[in-house]
Write a protein that holds these residues in place. Structure first.
Motif, mmCIF file in Angstrom:
data_model
loop_
_atom_site.group_PDB
_atom_site.id
_atom_site.type_symbol
_atom_site.label_atom_id
_atom_site.label_comp_id
_atom_site.label_asym_id
_atom_site.label_seq_id
_atom_site.Cartn_x
_atom_site.Cartn_y
_atom_site.Cartn_z
ATOM 1 N N GLU A 24 40.905 78.861 53.442
ATOM 2 C CA GLU A 24 40.420 78.258 54.673
ATOM 3 C C GLU A 24 41.502 77.327 55.200
ATOM 4 N N PRO A 25 41.514 77.063 56.493
ATOM 5 C CA PRO A 25 42.557 76.195 57.031
ATOM 6 C C PRO A 25 42.491 74.773 56.492
ATOM 7 N N GLU A 26 41.295 74.248 56.248
ATOM 8 C CA GLU A 26 41.184 72.889 55.726
ATOM 9 C C GLU A 26 40.512 72.939 54.363
ATOM 10 N N GLY A 43 33.360 59.738 52.885
ATOM 11 C CA GLY A 43 34.069 59.514 54.136
ATOM 12 C C GLY A 43 34.315 60.802 54.913
ATOM 13 N N LYS A 44 34.287 61.928 54.221
ATOM 14 C CA LYS A 44 34.492 63.235 54.860
ATOM 15 C C LYS A 44 33.164 63.926 55.179
ATOM 16 N N ILE A 89 35.153 72.010 55.852
ATOM 17 C CA ILE A 89 36.188 71.809 54.839
ATOM 18 C C ILE A 89 35.754 72.465 53.528
ATOM 19 N N THR A 90 36.699 73.142 52.872
ATOM 20 C CA THR A 90 36.434 73.748 51.572
ATOM 21 C C THR A 90 36.793 72.762 50.471
ATOM 22 N N SER A 138 27.703 65.381 48.557
ATOM 23 C CA SER A 138 28.449 64.753 49.650
ATOM 24 C C SER A 138 28.407 65.590 50.918
ATOM 25 N N GLY A 139 27.725 66.730 50.873
ATOM 26 C CA GLY A 139 27.550 67.544 52.065
ATOM 27 C C GLY A 139 28.454 68.749 52.179
ATOM 28 N N PHE A 140 29.254 69.025 51.174
ATOM 29 C CA PHE A 140 30.151 70.174 51.227
ATOM 30 C C PHE A 140 29.372 71.438 50.891
#
Length: 139
Positions: free
Chosen positions: A56-58, A88-89, A96-97, A121-123
């Motif tokens: 993935e790009p990020e 914080g992310k 984001i991966t 954390s929401g990933f």
């Protein structure tokens, strides 16, 4: 009595040795430079016969050594610091991966804790880094 004057030659600096040195330095640095995926961290990734997934790009790369040390990119960190960073992310966590590169000798419980920390954390994009297996998979 007339003395003969010597003809003055133009002073010239020979650039050839300097150019040779510059080329040698260039070759030296090109050969000695290595592109290491995990700089300074000794991690032996487990092998997998599954095909690799396009990156993935990020992504956030978290490394876990067999001694249980955690690295966020190149920087050593603690579990609490990692949790604060991931919080914080939280706003961008969907895009984001979270890539966990854990040593094959790392404790399974610690791997699960880090993956659970990313999930809380929401990933939603979680990945575990592996090396391509040298053995052919069964078909």
């Amino acid at each position: 009595m007339a003395f003969r004057r010597k003809q003055q030659d133009d002073a010239r600096i020979d650039m050839t040795p300097m150019v040779d040195v510059v080329f040698l330095l260039l070759i030296f640095f090109m050969i000695s430079t290595t592109f290491v995926e995990t700089p300074g961290i000794d991690i032996r990734l487990p092998e997998s016969s599954a095909r690799s997934v396009d990156r993935e790009p990020e992504e956030i790369k978290v490394y876990l050594t067999n001694e249980g040390e955690i690295f966020l990119g190149d920087e050593p960190t603690t579990k609490a610091q990692l949790e604060k960073f991931l919080e914080g992310k939280r706003d961008d966590a969907g895009q984001i991966t979270f890539l966990l590169l854990a040593d094959r000798e790392a404790r399974h419980g610690m791997v699960v804790e880090l993956m659970d920390l990313a999930r809380t954390s929401g990933f939603s994009r979680l990945a575990i880094g592996t090396e391509e297996s040298s053995r052919r998979p069964r078909e």
